[in-house]
Design a protein around this motif. Structure first.
Motif, mmCIF file in Angstrom:
data_model
loop_
_atom_site.group_PDB
_atom_site.id
_atom_site.type_symbol
_atom_site.label_atom_id
_atom_site.label_comp_id
_atom_site.label_asym_id
_atom_site.label_seq_id
_atom_site.Cartn_x
_atom_site.Cartn_y
_atom_site.Cartn_z
ATOM 1 N N THR A 37 -11.924 5.418 -19.602
ATOM 2 C CA THR A 37 -12.914 6.514 -19.904
ATOM 3 C C THR A 37 -12.109 8.156 -19.445
ATOM 4 O OG1 THR A 37 -13.335 6.692 -17.957
ATOM 5 C CG2 THR A 37 -15.290 5.645 -19.703
ATOM 6 N N GLU A 38 -10.699 8.199 -19.528
ATOM 7 C CA GLU A 38 -9.998 9.670 -18.258
ATOM 8 C C GLU A 38 -8.479 9.304 -18.286
ATOM 9 O OE1 GLU A 38 -11.365 10.957 -14.307
ATOM 10 O OE2 GLU A 38 -13.066 9.179 -14.345
ATOM 11 N N ARG A 39 -8.201 9.658 -17.595
ATOM 12 C CA ARG A 39 -6.721 10.087 -17.048
ATOM 13 C C ARG A 39 -6.391 10.300 -15.699
ATOM 14 N NH1 ARG A 39 -3.304 13.989 -16.813
ATOM 15 N NH2 ARG A 39 -1.351 12.530 -17.462
ATOM 16 N N CYS A 40 -5.262 9.499 -15.049
ATOM 17 C CA CYS A 40 -4.976 9.688 -13.827
ATOM 18 C C CYS A 40 -3.835 11.157 -13.785
ATOM 19 C CB CYS A 40 -4.379 8.275 -13.239
ATOM 20 S SG CYS A 40 -5.761 7.394 -12.758
ATOM 21 N N ASP A 41 -3.434 11.142 -13.146
ATOM 22 C CA ASP A 41 -2.096 12.011 -12.860
ATOM 23 C C ASP A 41 -1.518 11.433 -12.864
ATOM 24 O OD1 ASP A 41 -0.521 14.747 -12.235
ATOM 25 O OD2 ASP A 41 -1.242 15.106 -10.396
ATOM 26 N N GLY A 42 -0.141 12.324 -13.471
ATOM 27 C CA GLY A 42 0.908 11.520 -13.759
ATOM 28 C C GLY A 42 2.276 11.423 -12.764
ATOM 29 N N MET A 43 2.553 10.221 -12.072
ATOM 30 C CA MET A 43 3.187 10.597 -11.094
ATOM 31 C C MET A 43 5.267 9.989 -11.288
ATOM 32 S SD MET A 43 2.610 8.013 -7.681
ATOM 33 C CE MET A 43 4.180 6.129 -8.698
ATOM 34 N N LEU A 44 6.094 10.186 -11.271
ATOM 35 C CA LEU A 44 7.340 10.328 -10.792
ATOM 36 C C LEU A 44 8.081 9.682 -9.559
ATOM 37 C CD1 LEU A 44 8.419 13.840 -12.197
ATOM 38 C CD2 LEU A 44 7.964 11.560 -13.628
ATOM 39 N N ALA A 45 7.896 8.909 -9.558
ATOM 40 C CA ALA A 45 9.125 8.114 -8.425
ATOM 41 C C ALA A 45 10.467 7.943 -8.971
ATOM 42 C CB ALA A 45 8.485 6.251 -8.496
ATOM 43 N N CYS A 46 11.152 8.318 -7.939
ATOM 44 C CA CYS A 46 12.341 8.474 -7.872
ATOM 45 C C CYS A 46 13.480 6.985 -6.542
ATOM 46 C CB CYS A 46 13.654 9.734 -7.480
ATOM 47 S SG CYS A 46 15.399 9.593 -7.641
ATOM 48 N N TYR A 47 14.112 5.940 -6.695
ATOM 49 C CA TYR A 47 13.855 5.377 -5.912
ATOM 50 C C TYR A 47 15.397 5.777 -5.315
ATOM 51 C CZ TYR A 47 9.778 2.829 -6.521
ATOM 52 O OH TYR A 47 8.651 2.588 -6.885
ATOM 53 N N GLU A 48 16.056 5.831 -4.426
ATOM 54 C CA GLU A 48 17.659 4.775 -4.259
ATOM 55 C C GLU A 48 18.606 3.997 -4.814
ATOM 56 O OE1 GLU A 48 18.713 7.676 -3.081
ATOM 57 O OE2 GLU A 48 17.652 9.454 -2.989
ATOM 58 N N ALA A 49 19.518 3.755 -4.635
ATOM 59 C CA ALA A 49 19.888 2.819 -4.741
ATOM 60 C C ALA A 49 19.906 1.360 -4.396
ATOM 61 C CB ALA A 49 21.375 2.814 -4.663
ATOM 62 N N GLY A 50 18.995 -0.019 -4.900
ATOM 63 C CA GLY A 50 18.497 -0.495 -4.011
ATOM 64 C C GLY A 50 17.152 -0.664 -3.704
ATOM 65 N N GLY A 51 16.448 0.235 -3.607
ATOM 66 C CA GLY A 51 15.445 1.369 -3.578
ATOM 67 C C GLY A 51 14.180 0.123 -4.362
ATOM 68 N N ALA A 52 12.828 -0.532 -4.139
ATOM 69 C CA ALA A 52 12.713 -0.925 -4.649
ATOM 70 C C ALA A 52 10.952 -0.691 -4.307
ATOM 71 C CB ALA A 52 12.283 -2.526 -4.352
ATOM 72 N N TYR A 53 9.954 -1.385 -4.865
ATOM 73 C CA TYR A 53 8.037 -0.969 -5.041
ATOM 74 C C TYR A 53 7.853 -2.739 -5.031
ATOM 75 C CZ TYR A 53 4.303 1.774 -5.047
ATOM 76 O OH TYR A 53 2.521 2.550 -5.327
ATOM 77 N N SER A 54 7.346 -3.005 -3.848
ATOM 78 C CA SER A 54 6.308 -4.003 -3.689
ATOM 79 C C SER A 54 5.452 -4.498 -4.261
ATOM 80 C CB SER A 54 6.984 -4.915 -2.343
ATOM 81 O OG SER A 54 5.542 -4.398 -1.508
ATOM 82 N N ALA A 55 5.087 -6.083 -4.533
ATOM 83 C CA ALA A 55 3.634 -5.805 -5.116
ATOM 84 C C ALA A 55 3.001 -6.176 -4.659
ATOM 85 C CB ALA A 55 4.013 -8.469 -5.080
ATOM 86 N N HIS A 56 1.710 -5.701 -5.639
ATOM 87 C CA HIS A 56 0.688 -3.761 -5.193
ATOM 88 C C HIS A 56 -0.477 -4.230 -6.058
ATOM 89 C CE1 HIS A 56 3.106 -1.362 -7.069
ATOM 90 N NE2 HIS A 56 1.450 -0.929 -7.110
ATOM 91 N N ILE A 57 -1.368 -3.702 -5.829
ATOM 92 C CA ILE A 57 -2.205 -3.350 -6.870
ATOM 93 C C ILE A 57 -2.585 -2.225 -7.235
ATOM 94 C CG2 ILE A 57 -5.075 -3.992 -7.500
ATOM 95 C CD1 ILE A 57 -3.839 -6.356 -6.630
ATOM 96 N N ASP A 58 -2.641 -2.147 -8.103
ATOM 97 C CA ASP A 58 -2.634 -0.849 -9.068
ATOM 98 C C ASP A 58 -3.438 -0.326 -9.187
ATOM 99 O OD1 ASP A 58 -0.879 1.578 -9.914
ATOM 100 O OD2 ASP A 58 0.147 0.937 -11.093
ATOM 101 N N ASN A 59 -4.978 -0.715 -8.386
ATOM 102 C CA ASN A 59 -6.033 0.293 -8.833
ATOM 103 C C ASN A 59 -7.108 0.498 -7.079
ATOM 104 O OD1 ASN A 59 -8.609 0.596 -8.745
ATOM 105 N ND2 ASN A 59 -8.603 -1.201 -10.150
ATOM 106 N N ALA A 60 -6.609 1.955 -6.923
ATOM 107 C CA ALA A 60 -7.180 1.881 -5.432
ATOM 108 C C ALA A 60 -8.833 2.327 -5.611
ATOM 109 C CB ALA A 60 -6.364 3.623 -5.005
ATOM 110 N N ASP A 61 -9.809 1.564 -5.969
ATOM 111 C CA ASP A 61 -10.736 1.920 -6.249
ATOM 112 C C ASP A 61 -11.527 0.727 -6.619
ATOM 113 O OD1 ASP A 61 -10.571 4.359 -5.937
ATOM 114 O OD2 ASP A 61 -10.748 5.113 -8.413
ATOM 115 N N GLY A 62 -10.831 -0.469 -6.786
ATOM 116 C CA GLY A 62 -11.503 -1.292 -7.237
ATOM 117 C C GLY A 62 -11.138 -2.698 -7.580
#
Length: 129
Positions: free
Chosen positions: A61-86
């Motif tokens: 129904t709508e879009r969220c704000d686009g996000m840029l993420a920059c990781y250093e070498a070896g950086g990671a984003y662990s498993a998560h639920i990509d939905n803070a509202d439910g």
């Protein structure tokens, strides 16, 4: 319990920085604005398919704000639920568009998107094509 995101990156929200929308096309990062617009258009075009899905029956129904993420070498984003509202069916995020921009990326370095099955507690197989 739901997994928490363990971040090791620097982030920037595009709309907050004036990098999103029609006026941003003439701003400091027009190519980035164009990429975000293309991803948004692609996501919105998936709406009808998601609505007709026998198992999902989701609506965009709508879009969220686009996000840029920059990781250093070896950086990671662990498993998560990509939905803070439910669960994504009532008032939360139902689709996330991801675009990786890694120079000379090699699969052996890792960094693929792996889908987390919350009901199974399983990350799935990132080698699935």
């Amino acid at each position: 319990s739901l997994p928490n995101a363990d971040r090791g990156d620097r982030i920037l929200f595009m709309q907050e920085q004036g990098l999103s929308g029609a006026a941003a096309a003439k701003g400091p990062a027009p190519t980035l604005t164009m990429l975000e617009s293309a991803l948004t258009d692609l996501g919105m075009q998936l709406d009808l398919r998601l609505q007709r899905s026998e198992t999902l029956r989701l609506r965009i129904t709508e879009r969220c704000d686009g996000m840029l993420a920059c990781y250093e070498a070896g950086g990671a984003y662990s498993a998560h639920i990509d939905n803070a509202d439910g669960d994504g069916r009532v008032d939360g995020r139902v689709l996330t568009m991801v675009l990786y921009l890694n120079v000379n990326w090699d699969r052996s370095a890792g960094g693929e998107l792996a889908i987390f099955e919350a009901t199974d507690g399983d990350l799935g197989d990132p080698n699935v094509k």
